[in-house]
Design a protein around this motif. Structure first.
Motif, PDB file in Angstrom:
ATOM      1  N   ALA A 105       0.815  -1.218   0.000  1.00 15.57           N
ATOM      2  CA  ALA A 105       0.000   0.000   0.000  1.00 15.57           C
ATOM      3  C   ALA A 105       0.852   1.275   0.000  1.00 15.57           C
ATOM      4  N   PRO A 106       1.415   1.763  -1.073  1.00 19.62           N
ATOM      5  CA  PRO A 106       1.415   1.131  -2.390  1.00 19.62           C
ATOM      6  C   PRO A 106       2.601   0.190  -2.549  1.00 19.62           C
ATOM      7  N   THR A 107       3.473   0.094  -1.504  1.00 19.42           N
ATOM      8  CA  THR A 107       4.603  -0.835  -1.536  1.00 19.42           C
ATOM      9  C   THR A 107       4.611  -1.588  -0.205  1.00 19.42           C
ATOM     10  N   ASN A 108       5.470  -2.573  -0.107  1.00 22.34           N
ATOM     11  CA  ASN A 108       5.554  -3.319   1.155  1.00 22.34           C
ATOM     12  C   ASN A 108       6.344  -2.553   2.215  1.00 22.34           C
ATOM     13  N   GLY A 109       7.451  -1.936   1.796  1.00 21.27           N
ATOM     14  CA  GLY A 109       8.275  -1.209   2.764  1.00 21.27           C
ATOM     15  C   GLY A 109       7.462  -0.134   3.473  1.00 21.27           C
ATOM     16  N   ALA A 110       6.465   0.407   2.785  1.00 22.44           N
ATOM     17  CA  ALA A 110       5.621   1.468   3.351  1.00 22.44           C
ATOM     18  C   ALA A 110       4.235   0.947   3.701  1.00 22.44           C
ATOM     19  N   ALA A 111       4.126  -0.361   3.910  1.00 19.80           N
ATOM     20  CA  ALA A 111       2.794  -0.973   4.083  1.00 19.80           C
ATOM     21  C   ALA A 111       2.091  -0.569   5.365  1.00 19.80           C
ATOM     22  N   GLY A 112       2.809   0.054   6.311  1.00 17.13           N
ATOM     23  CA  GLY A 112       2.189   0.378   7.588  1.00 17.13           C
ATOM     24  C   GLY A 112       1.539   1.750   7.658  1.00 17.13           C
ATOM     25  N   VAL A 113       1.895   2.631   6.725  1.00 15.30           N
ATOM     26  CA  VAL A 113       1.439   4.028   6.832  1.00 15.30           C
ATOM     27  C   VAL A 113      -0.083   4.123   6.696  1.00 15.30           C
ATOM     28  N   ILE A 114      -0.618   3.547   5.642  1.00 13.42           N
ATOM     29  CA  ILE A 114      -2.063   3.685   5.395  1.00 13.42           C
ATOM     30  C   ILE A 114      -2.889   2.903   6.431  1.00 13.42           C
ATOM     31  N   PRO A 115      -2.525   1.661   6.765  1.00  9.42           N
ATOM     32  CA  PRO A 115      -3.277   0.990   7.851  1.00  9.42           C
ATOM     33  C   PRO A 115      -3.246   1.778   9.159  1.00  9.42           C
ATOM     34  N   ALA A 116      -2.095   2.375   9.491  1.00  9.47           N
ATOM     35  CA  ALA A 116      -2.014   3.144  10.742  1.00  9.47           C
ATOM     36  C   ALA A 116      -2.928   4.362  10.682  1.00  9.47           C
ATOM     37  N   ALA A 117      -2.962   4.998   9.515  1.00  5.43           N
ATOM     38  CA  ALA A 117      -3.823   6.186   9.376  1.00  5.43           C
ATOM     39  C   ALA A 117      -5.294   5.779   9.462  1.00  5.43           C
ATOM     40  N   ILE A 118      -5.661   4.658   8.841  1.00  6.94           N
ATOM     41  CA  ILE A 118      -7.066   4.225   8.909  1.00  6.94           C
ATOM     42  C   ILE A 118      -7.418   3.805  10.341  1.00  6.94           C
ATOM     43  N   ALA A 119      -6.513   3.055  10.987  1.00  3.97           N
ATOM     44  CA  ALA A 119      -6.790   2.615  12.364  1.00  3.97           C
ATOM     45  C   ALA A 119      -6.933   3.819  13.298  1.00  3.97           C
ATOM     46  N   TYR A 120      -6.113   4.833  13.062  1.00  6.17           N
ATOM     47  CA  TYR A 120      -6.237   6.086  13.838  1.00  6.17           C
ATOM     48  C   TYR A 120      -7.635   6.657  13.653  1.00  6.17           C
ATOM     49  N   TYR A 121      -8.083   6.709  12.399  1.00 10.39           N
ATOM     50  CA  TYR A 121      -9.414   7.246  12.123  1.00 10.39           C
ATOM     51  C   TYR A 121     -10.496   6.394  12.802  1.00 10.39           C
ATOM     52  N   VAL A 122     -10.369   5.085  12.645  1.00 14.90           N
ATOM     53  CA  VAL A 122     -11.382   4.163  13.192  1.00 14.90           C
ATOM     54  C   VAL A 122     -11.437   4.274  14.711  1.00 14.90           C
ATOM     55  N   ASP A 123     -10.267   4.294  15.354  1.00 17.41           N
ATOM     56  CA  ASP A 123     -10.226   4.226  16.827  1.00 17.41           C
ATOM     57  C   ASP A 123     -10.394   5.578  17.523  1.00 17.41           C
ATOM     58  N   PHE A 124     -10.002   6.657  16.856  1.00 18.58           N
ATOM     59  CA  PHE A 124      -9.964   7.941  17.571  1.00 18.58           C
ATOM     60  C   PHE A 124     -10.773   9.066  16.934  1.00 18.58           C
ATOM     61  N   VAL A 125     -11.183   8.908  15.703  1.00 18.61           N
ATOM     62  CA  VAL A 125     -11.843  10.031  15.028  1.00 18.61           C
ATOM     63  C   VAL A 125     -13.296   9.709  14.661  1.00 18.61           C
ATOM     64  N   HIS A 126     -13.523   8.522  14.171  1.00 18.02           N
ATOM     65  CA  HIS A 126     -14.839   8.236  13.582  1.00 18.02           C
ATOM     66  C   HIS A 126     -15.963   8.329  14.610  1.00 18.02           C
ATOM     67  N   ASP A 127     -16.961   9.112  14.248  1.00 20.02           N
ATOM     68  CA  ASP A 127     -18.171   9.235  15.053  1.00 20.02           C
ATOM     69  C   ASP A 127     -19.337   8.992  14.093  1.00 20.02           C
ATOM     70  N   PRO A 128     -20.072   7.887  14.280  1.00 15.89           N
ATOM     71  CA  PRO A 128     -21.120   7.568  13.304  1.00 15.89           C
ATOM     72  C   PRO A 128     -22.158   8.676  13.145  1.00 15.89           C
ATOM     73  N   ASP A 129     -22.382   9.438  14.205  1.00 16.67           N
ATOM     74  CA  ASP A 129     -23.387  10.508  14.098  1.00 16.67           C
ATOM     75  C   ASP A 129     -22.907  11.646  13.200  1.00 16.67           C
ATOM     76  N   ILE A 130     -21.599  11.834  13.169  1.00 19.32           N
ATOM     77  CA  ILE A 130     -21.053  12.922  12.340  1.00 19.32           C
ATOM     78  C   ILE A 130     -20.623  12.401  10.973  1.00 19.32           C
ATOM     79  N   HIS A 131     -19.932  11.250  10.980  1.00 23.12           N
ATOM     80  CA  HIS A 131     -19.290  10.782   9.743  1.00 23.12           C
ATOM     81  C   HIS A 131     -20.077   9.713   8.999  1.00 23.12           C
ATOM     82  N   GLY A 132     -21.086   9.148   9.632  1.00 19.25           N
ATOM     83  CA  GLY A 132     -21.854   8.097   8.971  1.00 19.25           C
ATOM     84  C   GLY A 132     -21.220   6.726   9.135  1.00 19.25           C
ATOM     85  N   ASP A 133     -21.660   5.811   8.272  1.00 22.29           N
ATOM     86  CA  ASP A 133     -21.269   4.402   8.367  1.00 22.29           C
ATOM     87  C   ASP A 133     -19.747   4.222   8.226  1.00 22.29           C
ATOM     88  N   LEU A 134     -19.168   3.436   9.136  1.00 24.19           N
ATOM     89  CA  LEU A 134     -17.706   3.247   9.136  1.00 24.19           C
ATOM     90  C   LEU A 134     -17.225   2.590   7.844  1.00 24.19           C
TER      91      LEU A 134
END
Ligand code: SF4
Length: 461
Positions: free
Chosen positions: A286-315
């Motif tokens: 994503a888009p390479t293996n050496g950098a495979a952790g950046v996008i999952p970490a950013a999504i997990a950050y969003y999922v665990d600390f930012v996403h609010d279904p009332d504001i952002h809708g369906d996860l």
């Protein structure tokens, strides 16, 4: 050349997209080509020659393992990673392998798998040539190029790669074209990317496939948080994610959500994925293996600390939006610069992943297209010049930690962009072109050859 977001997010195997995933795909392709030429049955020996960066850092990047698995007919997205060591052991013990899993040939590793450290094929830094023999007679020969992110071109395809086009309904070659298309249709970047994906799949299929990509990313985080010990390769790098996870899990909910403590979690997610990658585990390129952790970490950050279904809708919809947006941005780098460290250094790996993640984060937090483009631009601008100098040719130091930096930088880039109105001095297209030019100017020793930088200045014990 327009491409699908699924060419930028591929389920793969560690540790490297260009040096592991690509060579496995190429070796497998060679066997398929051999079969198509009706020469598989006659073949009693194959030789694989690795050139340039593939030779120089191939051992540390698992290129030898990948080539052998590809010759067996294994693919990066389906191979059972827990069986790889046994398969290698069998090949070594029997001095033979089963081409495409069903045609036994003798195989002498020293003779048949050769690393040409001082030779580069003229077309690309990651070249390999495969030959099939019947006795002393050469039956078939073809060269392949691993051009980054697990993409592979044969020498024939490489000669006319500009003409290999996928006709998409909303084709774009630059950020400017992308923005104009979105404005004309009144779409977000994610909506435009979805409209293109619908040329191949239904919307429901695209959503399901992207959700699966996130599930594999998430599984690599979870698995990385449970593994202890040292990573393979001889550098004796201790896995840190499991210990960090245990420490962070002791936090109260208040401590956990307290300002900078969140960054520890973001670092944890990235460490976990890239330790899995270094251990040859299942990850998403994503888009390479050496950098495979950046996008999952950013999504997990969003999922665990930012996403609010009332504001952002369906996860699920939000994760899909993230990946479509990030994928559209990644295509711009793939087309107009490179995602290969052998061509442009780590700018093309961590830099591109950071830019993609910045755009994804801005999108799921309600950013306008202008703010998303701004976030992507910030994400790359401050990675310009980043070299690739892995110690011992292993995708471990500085790679694993560098993913934490990429993820944290992406969060900051998205926040900066969202604080503005989208107006900015440097267009994304200019940053991509600057990245390309910087990559050309970068000396070869900083482009995945382990001949400069940390690779020669840090003690390899
Ligand atoms: S330094 Fe960067 S580009 Fe080079 S192998 Fe490590 S993560 Fe990949």
């Amino acid at each position: 050349m327009s491409i699908s977001v699924f060419e930028l997010f591929k389920v793969g195997v560690g540790p490297s997209s260009s040096h592991t995933v690509g060579p496995m795909v190429a070796a497998r392709q060679f066997v398929q080509d051999l079969r198509e030429q009706h020469k598989l049955a006659q073949t009693d020996r194959v030789e694989v020659h690795l050139y340039g960066s593939l030779a120089l850092t191939g051992i540390g990047h698992g290129t030898d393992m990948a080539v052998l698995m590809g010759l067996l007919g294994e693919a990066p997205d389906t191979i059972d990673v827990d069986t790889i060591d046994d398969k290698l052991e069998q090949i070594a013990q029997n001095a033979s392998l089963n081409l495409a899993s069903d045609h036994a040939i003798e195989f002498n590793r020293e003779r048949d798998l050769q690393f040409h450290n001082d030779e580069f094929l003229p077309q690309h830094a990651n070249g390999m040539t495969c030959r099939a023999f019947d006795g002393e007679t050469l039956l078939f020969e073809r060269s392949y190029f691993s051009i980054g992110g697990g993409f592979v071109l044969s020498e024939e395809d490489f000669a006319h790669k500009e003409q290999i086009a996928t006709l998409l309904p909303y084709d774009f070659s630059s950020a400017e074209e992308l923005m104009n298309l979105c404005e004309r249709h009144g779409w977000t970047i994610a909506e435009l990317a979805m409209a293109n994906e619908k040329a191949f799949h239904t919307e429901a299929e695209v959503k399901a496939m992207l959700w699966h990509i996130w599930q594999v990313m998430d599984a690599s985080i979870q698995r990385g948080c449970r593994q202890h010990g040292t990573l393979p390769g001889g550098l004796k790098v201790r896995r840190r994610a499991a210990e960090l996870y245990r420490e962070l899990s002791k936090q109260s909910e208040e401590e956990r959500r307290n300002g900078l403590a969140i960054l520890d979690w973001v670092s944890l997610y990235a460490l976990a994925v890239n330790e899995e990658n270094a251990a040859r585990g299942r990850i998403v390129t994503a888009p390479t293996n050496g950098a495979a952790g950046v996008i999952p970490a950013a999504i997990a950050y969003y999922v665990d600390f930012v996403h609010d279904p009332d504001i952002h809708g369906d996860l699920k919809d939000q994760v899909v939006k993230f990946l479509l947006t990030a994928g559209a941005i990644g295509m711009l780098f793939k087309k107009n610069a490179s995602i290969s460290a052998a061509e442009v250094g780590c700018q093309g790996e961590i830099g591109v992943a950071c830019s993609m993640a910045s755009a994804g984060l801005a999108a799921v937090q309600g950013g306008s297209n202008q703010q998303i483009e701004n976030a992507a631009e910030i994400g790359m601008e401050h990675n310009l010049g980043l070299t690739c100098d892995p110690i011992g040719g292993l995708v471990q130091v500085p790679c694993i930690e560098r993913n934490t930096m990429g993820a944290v930088k992406a969060i900051n880039a998205a926040r900066l962009a969202l604080r503005g109105d989208g107006a900015h001095i440097v267009p994304l297209d200019s940053v991509i072109e600057t990245m390309r030019q910087t990559g050309i100017d970068m000396q070869s020793k900083y482009k995945e050859t382990s001949q400069g930088g940390l690779a020669v200045n840090a003690v390899n014990c």
